[in-house]
Design a protein around this motif. Structure first.
Motif, PDB file in Angstrom:
ATOM      1  N   ILE A  70     -68.116  88.016 -10.711  1.00 50.40           N
ATOM      2  CA  ILE A  70     -68.911  87.520  -9.575  1.00 50.40           C
ATOM      3  C   ILE A  70     -69.789  88.655  -9.028  1.00 50.40           C
ATOM      4  N   ALA A  71     -69.220  89.851  -8.984  1.00 49.50           N
ATOM      5  CA  ALA A  71     -69.970  91.001  -8.453  1.00 49.50           C
ATOM      6  C   ALA A  71     -71.215  91.267  -9.292  1.00 49.50           C
ATOM      7  N   SER A  72     -71.051  91.341 -10.614  1.00 49.83           N
ATOM      8  CA  SER A  72     -72.210  91.702 -11.444  1.00 49.83           C
ATOM      9  C   SER A  72     -73.265  90.595 -11.426  1.00 49.83           C
ATOM     10  N   ARG A  73     -72.828  89.353 -11.432  1.00 48.51           N
ATOM     11  CA  ARG A  73     -73.797  88.244 -11.379  1.00 48.51           C
ATOM     12  C   ARG A  73     -74.618  88.297 -10.092  1.00 48.51           C
ATOM     13  N   SER A  74     -73.944  88.616  -9.010  1.00 52.66           N
ATOM     14  CA  SER A  74     -74.643  88.676  -7.733  1.00 52.66           C
ATOM     15  C   SER A  74     -75.616  89.866  -7.694  1.00 52.66           C
ATOM     16  N   HIS A  75     -75.229  90.991  -8.315  1.00 50.58           N
ATOM     17  CA  HIS A  75     -76.164  92.125  -8.403  1.00 50.58           C
ATOM     18  C   HIS A  75     -77.430  91.703  -9.158  1.00 50.58           C
ATOM     19  N   VAL A  76     -77.239  91.006 -10.284  1.00 50.34           N
ATOM     20  CA  VAL A  76     -78.391  90.562 -11.091  1.00 50.34           C
ATOM     21  C   VAL A  76     -79.302  89.668 -10.243  1.00 50.34           C
ATOM     22  N   LYS A  77     -78.671  88.780  -9.495  1.00 50.87           N
ATOM     23  CA  LYS A  77     -79.428  87.803  -8.718  1.00 50.87           C
ATOM     24  C   LYS A  77     -80.243  88.457  -7.593  1.00 50.87           C
ATOM     25  N   PHE A  78     -79.673  89.456  -6.938  1.00 44.02           N
ATOM     26  CA  PHE A  78     -80.310  89.950  -5.704  1.00 44.02           C
ATOM     27  C   PHE A  78     -80.921  91.348  -5.781  1.00 44.02           C
ATOM     28  N   LEU A  79     -80.629  92.098  -6.847  1.00 46.19           N
ATOM     29  CA  LEU A  79     -81.060  93.504  -6.827  1.00 46.19           C
ATOM     30  C   LEU A  79     -82.573  93.686  -6.670  1.00 46.19           C
ATOM     31  N   THR A  80     -83.374  92.907  -7.423  1.00 43.45           N
ATOM     32  CA  THR A  80     -84.829  93.109  -7.334  1.00 43.45           C
ATOM     33  C   THR A  80     -85.328  92.844  -5.911  1.00 43.45           C
ATOM     34  N   GLN A  81     -84.777  91.817  -5.314  1.00 47.06           N
ATOM     35  CA  GLN A  81     -85.140  91.473  -3.925  1.00 47.06           C
ATOM     36  C   GLN A  81     -84.785  92.621  -2.962  1.00 47.06           C
ATOM     37  N   VAL A  82     -83.594  93.178  -3.158  1.00 48.04           N
ATOM     38  CA  VAL A  82     -83.117  94.271  -2.299  1.00 48.04           C
ATOM     39  C   VAL A  82     -83.999  95.515  -2.486  1.00 48.04           C
ATOM     40  N   ILE A  83     -84.412  95.782  -3.738  1.00 51.58           N
ATOM     41  CA  ILE A  83     -85.275  96.939  -4.008  1.00 51.58           C
ATOM     42  C   ILE A  83     -86.633  96.736  -3.328  1.00 51.58           C
ATOM     43  N   GLU A  84     -87.181  95.536  -3.481  1.00 52.92           N
ATOM     44  CA  GLU A  84     -88.494  95.257  -2.863  1.00 52.92           C
ATOM     45  C   GLU A  84     -88.428  95.408  -1.346  1.00 52.92           C
ATOM     46  N   GLU A  85     -87.326  94.927  -0.778  1.00 52.28           N
ATOM     47  CA  GLU A  85     -87.142  95.032   0.674  1.00 52.28           C
ATOM     48  C   GLU A  85     -87.056  96.494   1.108  1.00 52.28           C
ATOM     49  N   ALA A  86     -86.343  97.293   0.318  1.00 54.65           N
ATOM     50  CA  ALA A  86     -86.187  98.721   0.654  1.00 54.65           C
ATOM     51  C   ALA A  86     -87.542  99.416   0.626  1.00 54.65           C
ATOM     52  N   LEU A  87     -88.372  99.073  -0.348  1.00 55.42           N
ATOM     53  CA  LEU A  87     -89.700  99.696  -0.430  1.00 55.42           C
ATOM     54  C   LEU A  87     -90.567  99.255   0.752  1.00 55.42           C
ATOM     55  N   THR A  88     -90.574  97.961   1.026  1.00 54.10           N
ATOM     56  CA  THR A  88     -91.385  97.435   2.134  1.00 54.10           C
ATOM     57  C   THR A  88     -90.969  98.086   3.454  1.00 54.10           C
ATOM     58  N   GLU A  89     -89.646  98.124   3.690  1.00 52.14           N
ATOM     59  CA  GLU A  89     -89.139  98.705   4.941  1.00 52.14           C
ATOM     60  C   GLU A  89     -89.484 100.183   5.081  1.00 52.14           C
ATOM     61  N   SER A  90     -89.573 100.873   3.954  1.00 46.47           N
ATOM     62  CA  SER A  90     -89.846 102.319   3.997  1.00 46.47           C
ATOM     63  C   SER A  90     -91.288 102.589   4.414  1.00 46.47           C
ATOM     64  N   GLY A  91     -92.141 101.569   4.261  1.00 50.92           N
ATOM     65  CA  GLY A  91     -93.555 101.743   4.606  1.00 50.92           C
ATOM     66  C   GLY A  91     -94.326 102.478   3.511  1.00 50.92           C
ATOM     67  N   LEU A  92     -93.672 102.729   2.397  1.00 57.03           N
ATOM     68  CA  LEU A  92     -94.335 103.439   1.299  1.00 57.03           C
ATOM     69  C   LEU A  92     -94.817 102.441   0.252  1.00 57.03           C
TER      70      LEU A  92
END
Ligand code: KG4
Ligand code: ZN
Length: 348
Positions: free
Chosen positions: A46-68
Motif C-alpha cells: 500500500i505504501a509503495s502504490r501510494s508513493h507512485v500515485k502522489f509523488l509527482t504531485q508532491v514534487i510539483e507542490e514543493a517546487l511551487t511553494e518554494s517560489g523557484l
C-alpha cells in the motif's frame, strides 16, 4: 545552492526545497497514516502504490511553494536507505530521472544520517561543524540508534537488538486497544496516568551475544521483552472495557520503562561530550523531551532536539543534509540501489 529533496522510505511521501543546507523554502509531507491505520502498521504494498500515485504531485507542490523554477534547482537528493525497499525505489528512481532531465547532479542520502541532521535545519540553528563532536540518538518506528558524531562521520555506539522504540509504542497501543500509530496516543493518555502503576522490566543485555555485533552491551537496547511483559500483564489482569484510568496508568508505566532505558543509554553516550542531538518520530514524545531536558541540565550538556515538524520523516532533512555537502555523489550515486538495511556498525 538549491536542492530538491525526495523522501519515500516508509509511509510519508515528501518533497522539499532547501537552500544552502538550512533555509527551508518548502517541505511538503503527505502522510499515509490513514491508509495503514486499519492494519495496525505500515503495509509495504500500500505504501509503495501510494508513493507512485502522489509523488509527482508532491514534487510539483514543493517546487511551487518554494517560489523557484526548475532552472533554479542545482541538485536532486533522495533517500536510498534504510527503509522499505519497495517504497525507497519510487523516490530514488524519480530523483535519478529528474536529475537526468534537469542535467543536475543526483545525491543519494542515508535516511538515518539525515534524521540526525534534522536538528540543524533552519536559519537560527547551530551548524553541524560547530557542534562536532556530539552524541546523537535516532529514535523512530524502525530505529533506535546511538552515535558519536564528529568530522570523520557517525560512529555507532549502540542500537536495538530487536524492536525499535517506536515499534514498541505501536505494539503496546495495539495490545491496549488504542489506535495506530501508538506513540502519540500513549504520549497523550500517559499525561493522566500513574507511571509507577506497573513495574515493567528495564531490559539489560548480556555481554558478548552475537546480536551485539561487537557493540557495548550497555549501549544497546531491547524492547521486545517489554512488549511481551505487557502482553502477559494484560492476560493476567485484563482491561475492562472503557477503563480509561487503568489504560492510562498502564500506558504511562510502559512509556516510562522505554524512556528509562533510552535515558540510561543517552547518559552513557554523552559522557565527555557537550551536545546531545535527538531526531526521529519518537523524539516528539513529550515525556522523553522532558526527561532529556532534565538530563541535559543536570549534566551541563546542550540538548538539540529537532523541531516537531522535522522529527518524523520529511524531505527537508534529505535536501538539507545534501546541501551540507553530505551524501553519495557522482557515478556511484547514479548506481545506488534501494538499500533496506544499512549496517552502521560496519560504517563506524
Ligand atoms: O520517524 P517516524 O515518523 O517514521 C519512521 O519510523 O521512520 O517515526 C514514527 C514512529 C511511530 O512508531 C510512532 O508511534 C512514533 O514514531 N511516535 C511517537 C510519538 N509520535 C510518533 N512515539 C512516542 N511518542 C510520540 N509522541
Ligand atoms: Zn525515519
Amino acid at each position: 545552492m538549491n536542492i530538491l529533496g525526495i523522501e519515500t522510505s516508509c509511509d510519508e511521501t515528501s518533497a522539499a526545497v532547501v537552500s544552502d543546507g538550512a533555509k527551508i523554502l518548502s517541505n511538503v509531507i503527505l502522510s499515509q497514516i490513514d491508509l495503514h491505520a486499519p492494519y495496525g502498521g505500515v503495509v509495504p504494498e500500500i505504501a509503495s502504490r501510494s508513493h507512485v500515485k502522489f509523488l509527482t504531485q508532491v514534487i510539483e507542490e514543493a517546487l511551487t511553494e518554494s517560489g523557484l523554477a526548475w532552472g533554479d534547482i542545482d541538485a536532486v537528493a533522495a533517500t536510498y536507505g534504510p527503509g522499505l525497499s519497495s517504497s525507497i525505489m519510487i523516490g530514488l528512481s524519480a530523483a535519478k530521472a529528474l536529475s537526468l532531465k534537469l542535467n543536475k547532479p543526483f545525491i543519494g542520502i542515508d535516511h538515518i544520517r539525515a534524521h540526525i541532521y534534522s536538528v540543524f535545519l533552519g536559519e537560527d540553528t547551530p551548524s553541524l561543524e560547530e557542534t562536532y563532536p556530539f552524541a546523537a540518538l535516532v529514535v523512530s518506528g524502525g530505529h533506535t540508534l546511538f552515535f558519536r558524531v564528529d568530522e570523520d562521520g557517525e560512529h555507532l555506539l549502540g542500537q536495538t537488538i530487536d524492536d525499535a522504540a517506536g515499534e514498541a509504542f505501536d505494539k503496546a497501543a495495539n495490545l491496549l486497544g488504542l489506535s495506530y500509530p501508538g506513540g502519540p496516543v500513549i504520549d497523550k493518555i500517559s499525561k493522566e496516568g500513574d507511571r509507577t502503576y506497573v513495574e515493567f522490566p528495564r531490559i539489560k543485555i548480556k555481554p558478548g551475544g552475537q546480536m551485539l555485533g561487537g557493540l557495548d552491551h550497555e549501549m544497546c537496547t531491547s524492547f521486545s521483552g517489554l512488549k511481551t511483559a505487557l502482553m502477559y500483564y494484560l492476560k493476567k489482569n485484563p482491561l475492562a472495557d472503557g477503563d480509561s484510568k487503568r489504560t492510562a496508568d498502564i500506558a504511562a508505566s510502559f512509556q516510562e520503562a522505554i524512556i528509562d532505558v533510552l535515558l540510561d543509554r543517552a547518559e552513557k553516550a554523552v559522557e565527555g561530550l557537550d551536545h546531545f542531538v535527538v531526531g526521529g518520530g519518537v523524539s516528539l514524545n513529550s515525556r522523553l523531551r522532558e526527561r532529556l531536558g532534565e538530563m541535559a541540565e543536570s549534566r551541563g550538556v546542550q540538548l538539540l532536539l529537532a523541531q516537531p515538524k522535522h522529527c518524523g520523516d520529511n524531505a527537508a532533512m534529505i535536501a538539507g543534509y545534501a546541501g551540507a555537502g553530505k551524501g553519495i555523489t557522482g557515478e556511484e550515486a547514479m548506481h545506488l540501489d534501494a538499500t533496506p538495511n544499512i549496517n552502521y556498525a560496519k560504517h563506524s
